[in-house]
Write a protein that holds these residues in place. Structure first.
Motif, PDB file in Angstrom:
ATOM      1  N   MET A  68      69.108  32.133  20.534  1.00 52.45           N
ATOM      2  CA  MET A  68      67.864  32.870  20.674  1.00 52.45           C
ATOM      3  C   MET A  68      68.195  34.306  21.077  1.00 52.45           C
ATOM      4  O   MET A  68      68.966  34.526  22.018  1.00 52.45           O
ATOM      5  N   PRO A  69      67.611  35.289  20.400  1.00 53.65           N
ATOM      6  CA  PRO A  69      67.930  36.677  20.701  1.00 53.65           C
ATOM      7  C   PRO A  69      67.369  37.107  22.049  1.00 53.65           C
ATOM      8  O   PRO A  69      66.380  36.564  22.531  1.00 53.65           O
ATOM      9  N   LYS A  70      68.037  38.090  22.637  1.00 53.56           N
ATOM     10  CA  LYS A  70      67.604  38.636  23.923  1.00 53.56           C
ATOM     11  C   LYS A  70      66.335  39.458  23.714  1.00 53.56           C
ATOM     12  O   LYS A  70      66.226  40.227  22.776  1.00 53.56           O
ATOM     13  N   LEU A  71      65.365  39.278  24.607  1.00 58.10           N
ATOM     14  CA  LEU A  71      64.110  40.002  24.501  1.00 58.10           C
ATOM     15  C   LEU A  71      64.271  41.430  24.995  1.00 58.10           C
ATOM     16  O   LEU A  71      64.989  41.672  25.964  1.00 58.10           O
ATOM     17  N   PRO A  72      63.603  42.374  24.366  1.00 54.45           N
ATOM     18  CA  PRO A  72      63.662  43.756  24.848  1.00 54.45           C
ATOM     19  C   PRO A  72      63.056  43.868  26.240  1.00 54.45           C
ATOM     20  O   PRO A  72      62.041  43.253  26.543  1.00 54.45           O
ATOM     21  N   ASP A  73      63.730  44.652  27.103  1.00 50.86           N
ATOM     22  CA  ASP A  73      63.241  44.820  28.465  1.00 50.86           C
ATOM     23  C   ASP A  73      61.869  45.484  28.486  1.00 50.86           C
ATOM     24  O   ASP A  73      61.050  45.204  29.360  1.00 50.86           O
ATOM     25  N   ASP A  74      61.615  46.362  27.517  1.00 53.09           N
ATOM     26  CA  ASP A  74      60.324  47.032  27.457  1.00 53.09           C
ATOM     27  C   ASP A  74      59.193  46.035  27.229  1.00 53.09           C
ATOM     28  O   ASP A  74      58.130  46.128  27.843  1.00 53.09           O
ATOM     29  N   ALA A  75      59.418  45.064  26.370  1.00 55.32           N
ATOM     30  CA  ALA A  75      58.389  44.058  26.087  1.00 55.32           C
ATOM     31  C   ALA A  75      58.129  43.199  27.323  1.00 55.32           C
ATOM     32  O   ALA A  75      56.976  42.871  27.639  1.00 55.32           O
ATOM     33  N   LYS A  76      59.188  42.846  28.054  1.00 55.26           N
ATOM     34  CA  LYS A  76      59.021  42.065  29.283  1.00 55.26           C
ATOM     35  C   LYS A  76      58.239  42.849  30.325  1.00 55.26           C
ATOM     36  O   LYS A  76      57.347  42.308  30.975  1.00 55.26           O
ATOM     37  N   ALA A  77      58.579  44.110  30.489  1.00 59.30           N
ATOM     38  CA  ALA A  77      57.896  44.946  31.481  1.00 59.30           C
ATOM     39  C   ALA A  77      56.424  45.112  31.128  1.00 59.30           C
ATOM     40  O   ALA A  77      55.558  45.052  32.006  1.00 59.30           O
ATOM     41  N   ARG A  78      56.134  45.317  29.852  1.00 60.02           N
ATOM     42  CA  ARG A  78      54.735  45.448  29.428  1.00 60.02           C
ATOM     43  C   ARG A  78      53.961  44.155  29.676  1.00 60.02           C
ATOM     44  O   ARG A  78      52.814  44.178  30.099  1.00 60.02           O
ATOM     45  N   PHE A  79      54.601  43.020  29.397  1.00 60.34           N
ATOM     46  CA  PHE A  79      53.939  41.737  29.607  1.00 60.34           C
ATOM     47  C   PHE A  79      53.642  41.521  31.086  1.00 60.34           C
ATOM     48  O   PHE A  79      52.545  41.089  31.452  1.00 60.34           O
ATOM     49  N   ARG A  80      54.614  41.811  31.944  1.00 59.37           N
ATOM     50  CA  ARG A  80      54.384  41.673  33.386  1.00 59.37           C
ATOM     51  C   ARG A  80      53.263  42.590  33.862  1.00 59.37           C
ATOM     52  O   ARG A  80      52.415  42.184  34.653  1.00 59.37           O
ATOM     53  N   ARG A  81      53.268  43.824  33.379  1.00 57.35           N
ATOM     54  CA  ARG A  81      52.228  44.778  33.757  1.00 57.35           C
ATOM     55  C   ARG A  81      50.856  44.291  33.269  1.00 57.35           C
ATOM     56  O   ARG A  81      49.869  44.361  33.991  1.00 57.35           O
ATOM     57  N   MET A  82      50.813  43.771  32.051  1.00 58.25           N
ATOM     58  CA  MET A  82      49.562  43.272  31.501  1.00 58.25           C
ATOM     59  C   MET A  82      49.057  42.068  32.309  1.00 58.25           C
ATOM     60  O   MET A  82      47.857  41.971  32.612  1.00 58.25           O
ATOM     61  N   MET A  83      49.951  41.163  32.684  1.00 59.52           N
ATOM     62  CA  MET A  83      49.543  39.997  33.466  1.00 59.52           C
ATOM     63  C   MET A  83      49.070  40.396  34.856  1.00 59.52           C
ATOM     64  O   MET A  83      48.166  39.776  35.411  1.00 59.52           O
ATOM     65  N   THR A  84      49.658  41.447  35.421  1.00 54.74           N
ATOM     66  CA  THR A  84      49.204  41.934  36.721  1.00 54.74           C
ATOM     67  C   THR A  84      47.767  42.442  36.620  1.00 54.74           C
ATOM     68  O   THR A  84      46.920  42.113  37.458  1.00 54.74           O
ATOM     69  N   TRP A  85      47.488  43.232  35.582  1.00 48.36           N
ATOM     70  CA  TRP A  85      46.130  43.733  35.388  1.00 48.36           C
ATOM     71  C   TRP A  85      45.150  42.603  35.107  1.00 48.36           C
ATOM     72  O   TRP A  85      43.992  42.638  35.531  1.00 48.36           O
ATOM     73  N   ILE A  86      45.585  41.593  34.390  1.00 52.54           N
ATOM     74  CA  ILE A  86      44.720  40.444  34.108  1.00 52.54           C
ATOM     75  C   ILE A  86      44.397  39.695  35.394  1.00 52.54           C
ATOM     76  O   ILE A  86      43.248  39.285  35.619  1.00 52.54           O
ATOM     77  N   ALA A  87      45.385  39.525  36.265  1.00 50.46           N
ATOM     78  CA  ALA A  87      45.146  38.848  37.544  1.00 50.46           C
ATOM     79  C   ALA A  87      44.177  39.656  38.408  1.00 50.46           C
ATOM     80  O   ALA A  87      43.288  39.083  39.052  1.00 50.46           O
ATOM     81  N   ILE A  88      44.324  40.969  38.412  1.00 49.22           N
ATOM     82  CA  ILE A  88      43.393  41.819  39.158  1.00 49.22           C
ATOM     83  C   ILE A  88      41.977  41.690  38.592  1.00 49.22           C
ATOM     84  O   ILE A  88      41.003  41.556  39.341  1.00 49.22           O
ATOM     85  N   ALA A  89      41.871  41.697  37.275  1.00 47.96           N
ATOM     86  CA  ALA A  89      40.557  41.534  36.641  1.00 47.96           C
ATOM     87  C   ALA A  89      39.958  40.171  36.974  1.00 47.96           C
ATOM     88  O   ALA A  89      38.746  40.063  37.217  1.00 47.96           O
ATOM     89  N   ALA A  90      40.779  39.133  37.011  1.00 45.95           N
ATOM     90  CA  ALA A  90      40.290  37.795  37.337  1.00 45.95           C
ATOM     91  C   ALA A  90      39.758  37.741  38.767  1.00 45.95           C
ATOM     92  O   ALA A  90      38.707  37.136  39.029  1.00 45.95           O
ATOM     93  N   VAL A  91      40.450  38.382  39.693  1.00 42.52           N
ATOM     94  CA  VAL A  91      39.988  38.414  41.086  1.00 42.52           C
ATOM     95  C   VAL A  91      38.657  39.158  41.174  1.00 42.52           C
ATOM     96  O   VAL A  91      37.736  38.725  41.882  1.00 42.52           O
ATOM     97  N   LEU A  92      38.535  40.269  40.453  1.00 38.84           N
ATOM     98  CA  LEU A  92      37.278  41.020  40.451  1.00 38.84           C
ATOM     99  C   LEU A  92      36.143  40.207  39.835  1.00 38.84           C
ATOM    100  O   LEU A  92      34.999  40.266  40.300  1.00 38.84           O
TER     101      LEU A  92
END
Length: 87
Positions: free
Chosen positions: A1-25
């Motif tokens: 399995m190929p290594k995932l780009p670090d940029d894609a991982k960082a974007r996904f983590r950032r997106m999930m953080t915003w989603i969690a904040i939206a869920a709390v709101l």
């Protein structure tokens, strides 16, 4: 399995953080709305927190996973593999 780009991982983590904040709101908004019509009871609060939080997290998380799949190159790998099989 190929290594995932670090940029894609960082974007996904950032997106999930915003989603969690939206869920709390959204949970806070739902509890506020419910409190306008009747007093809040413990079971109602727990059910609202779990239901709203996980519904928002699941729905938005699935969209985030789709975007992550596209950005990380997984979609292209599948497209390439299926085109090679058809030849």
């Amino acid at each position: 399995m190929p290594k995932l780009p670090d940029d894609a991982k960082a974007r996904f983590r950032r997106m999930m953080t915003w989603i969690a904040i939206a869920a709390v709101l959204m949970v806070a908004g739902a509890l506020w709305y419910l409190s306008l019509f009747e007093p809040l009871r413990l079971h109602m609060v727990i059910a609202t927190i779990l239901g709203v939080f996980f519904s928002v997290l699941l729905g938005s998380g699935l969209f985030a996973a789709a975007f992550f799949s596209d950005r990380s190159g997984h979609d292209q790998q599948v497209t390439d593999a299926t085109q090679q099989e058809g030849k």
